[in-house]
Write a protein that holds these residues in place. Structure first.
Motif, mmCIF file in Angstrom:
data_model
loop_
_atom_site.group_PDB
_atom_site.id
_atom_site.type_symbol
_atom_site.label_atom_id
_atom_site.label_comp_id
_atom_site.label_asym_id
_atom_site.label_seq_id
_atom_site.Cartn_x
_atom_site.Cartn_y
_atom_site.Cartn_z
ATOM 1 N N UNK A 9 0.829 -1.206 0.000
ATOM 2 C CA UNK A 9 0.000 0.000 0.000
ATOM 3 C C UNK A 9 0.864 1.257 0.000
ATOM 4 N N UNK A 10 1.881 1.273 0.839
ATOM 5 C CA UNK A 10 2.763 2.446 0.922
ATOM 6 C C UNK A 10 3.582 2.636 -0.350
ATOM 7 N N UNK A 11 4.054 1.552 -0.935
ATOM 8 C CA UNK A 11 4.824 1.661 -2.173
ATOM 9 C C UNK A 11 3.959 2.148 -3.329
ATOM 10 N N UNK A 12 2.727 1.672 -3.374
ATOM 11 C CA UNK A 12 1.797 2.156 -4.407
ATOM 12 C C UNK A 12 1.536 3.649 -4.218
ATOM 13 N N UNK A 13 1.349 4.072 -2.977
ATOM 14 C CA UNK A 13 1.129 5.491 -2.681
ATOM 15 C C UNK A 13 2.333 6.343 -3.078
ATOM 16 N N UNK A 14 3.513 5.723 -3.070
ATOM 17 C CA UNK A 14 4.740 6.424 -3.461
ATOM 18 C C UNK A 14 5.007 6.287 -4.964
ATOM 19 N N UNK A 15 3.985 5.865 -5.703
ATOM 20 C CA UNK A 15 4.037 5.756 -7.167
ATOM 21 C C UNK A 15 4.943 4.661 -7.698
ATOM 22 N N UNK A 16 5.065 3.549 -6.981
ATOM 23 C CA UNK A 16 5.804 2.404 -7.508
ATOM 24 C C UNK A 16 5.090 1.895 -8.755
ATOM 25 N N UNK A 17 5.848 1.435 -9.719
ATOM 26 C CA UNK A 17 5.296 0.912 -10.963
ATOM 27 C C UNK A 17 4.728 -0.483 -10.717
ATOM 28 N N UNK A 18 3.405 -0.606 -10.728
ATOM 29 C CA UNK A 18 2.757 -1.879 -10.410
ATOM 30 C C UNK A 18 2.913 -2.915 -11.523
ATOM 31 N N UNK A 19 3.346 -2.493 -12.696
ATOM 32 C CA UNK A 19 3.517 -3.417 -13.810
ATOM 33 C C UNK A 19 4.986 -3.701 -14.152
ATOM 34 N N UNK A 20 5.905 -3.245 -13.305
ATOM 35 C CA UNK A 20 7.334 -3.490 -13.545
ATOM 36 C C UNK A 20 7.634 -4.974 -13.372
ATOM 37 N N UNK A 21 8.149 -5.589 -14.422
ATOM 38 C CA UNK A 21 8.416 -7.025 -14.412
ATOM 39 C C UNK A 21 9.899 -7.316 -14.215
ATOM 40 N N UNK B 87 5.542 -10.042 -12.869
ATOM 41 C CA UNK B 87 5.125 -8.784 -12.250
ATOM 42 C C UNK B 87 4.780 -9.006 -10.775
ATOM 43 N N UNK B 88 4.627 -7.928 -10.013
ATOM 44 C CA UNK B 88 4.147 -8.079 -8.636
ATOM 45 C C UNK B 88 2.813 -8.826 -8.558
ATOM 46 N N UNK B 89 1.905 -8.582 -9.527
ATOM 47 C CA UNK B 89 0.625 -9.283 -9.529
ATOM 48 C C UNK B 89 0.813 -10.777 -9.779
ATOM 49 N N UNK B 90 1.719 -11.130 -10.656
ATOM 50 C CA UNK B 90 1.995 -12.552 -10.911
ATOM 51 C C UNK B 90 2.510 -13.245 -9.658
ATOM 52 N N UNK B 91 3.469 -12.630 -8.970
ATOM 53 C CA UNK B 91 4.064 -13.282 -7.811
ATOM 54 C C UNK B 91 3.089 -13.333 -6.643
ATOM 55 N N UNK B 92 2.286 -12.300 -6.466
ATOM 56 C CA UNK B 92 1.269 -12.322 -5.409
ATOM 57 C C UNK B 92 0.223 -13.393 -5.702
ATOM 58 N N UNK B 93 -0.118 -13.566 -6.976
ATOM 59 C CA UNK B 93 -1.070 -14.602 -7.376
ATOM 60 C C UNK B 93 -0.488 -15.989 -7.146
#
Length: 111
Positions: free
Chosen positions: A19-31, A37-43
């Motif tokens: 949550x904090x990294x997203x608020x700091x504008x981290x790239x959510x699609x950086x692979x 991606x972060x979504x792949x690994x969380x999944x």
């Protein structure tokens, strides 16, 4: 393999850090170099809350890794039904196949 702080936090299931990294504008699609991606690994690791946060931050629900595996495919392979449900609610493509032709439905039935 370039793992970003968001990738590592997503892998470990640290929702508050994500949550904090997203608020700091981290790239959510950086692979990573492998296309993960972060979504792949969380999944992959079954972190439903992290998946929800990443999707809310506009993570690409169908961004595949270098093998063509999408977050939905990965969650199906690992048997993470809550993550699968969350991804489907965000319109993840059920018919998108990996490079070898296997779809999320195929791997869910196989596993």
């Amino acid at each position: 393999m370039q793992r970003t702080p968001l990738y590592v936090a997503s892998q470990m299931g640290h929702t508050e850090v994500v949550t904090k990294l997203i608020a700091a504008n981290a790239d959510v699609n950086q692979a990573t170099d492998e296309g993960t991606t972060p979504l792949c690994i969380a999944s992959q690791d079954g972190h439903t809350e992290v998946v929800t946060k990443l999707l809310a931050a506009n993570a690409s629900v169908d961004q595949a890794n270098n093998n063509g595996a999408t977050p939905l495919y990965i969650a199906c392979k690992e048997g993470h039904t809550e993550v699968v449900t969350t991804l489907l609610a965000s319109d993840a493509s059920v018919g998108r196949a990996k490079n070898d032709g296997a779809t999320p439905l195929y791997i869910a039935c196989k596993e």
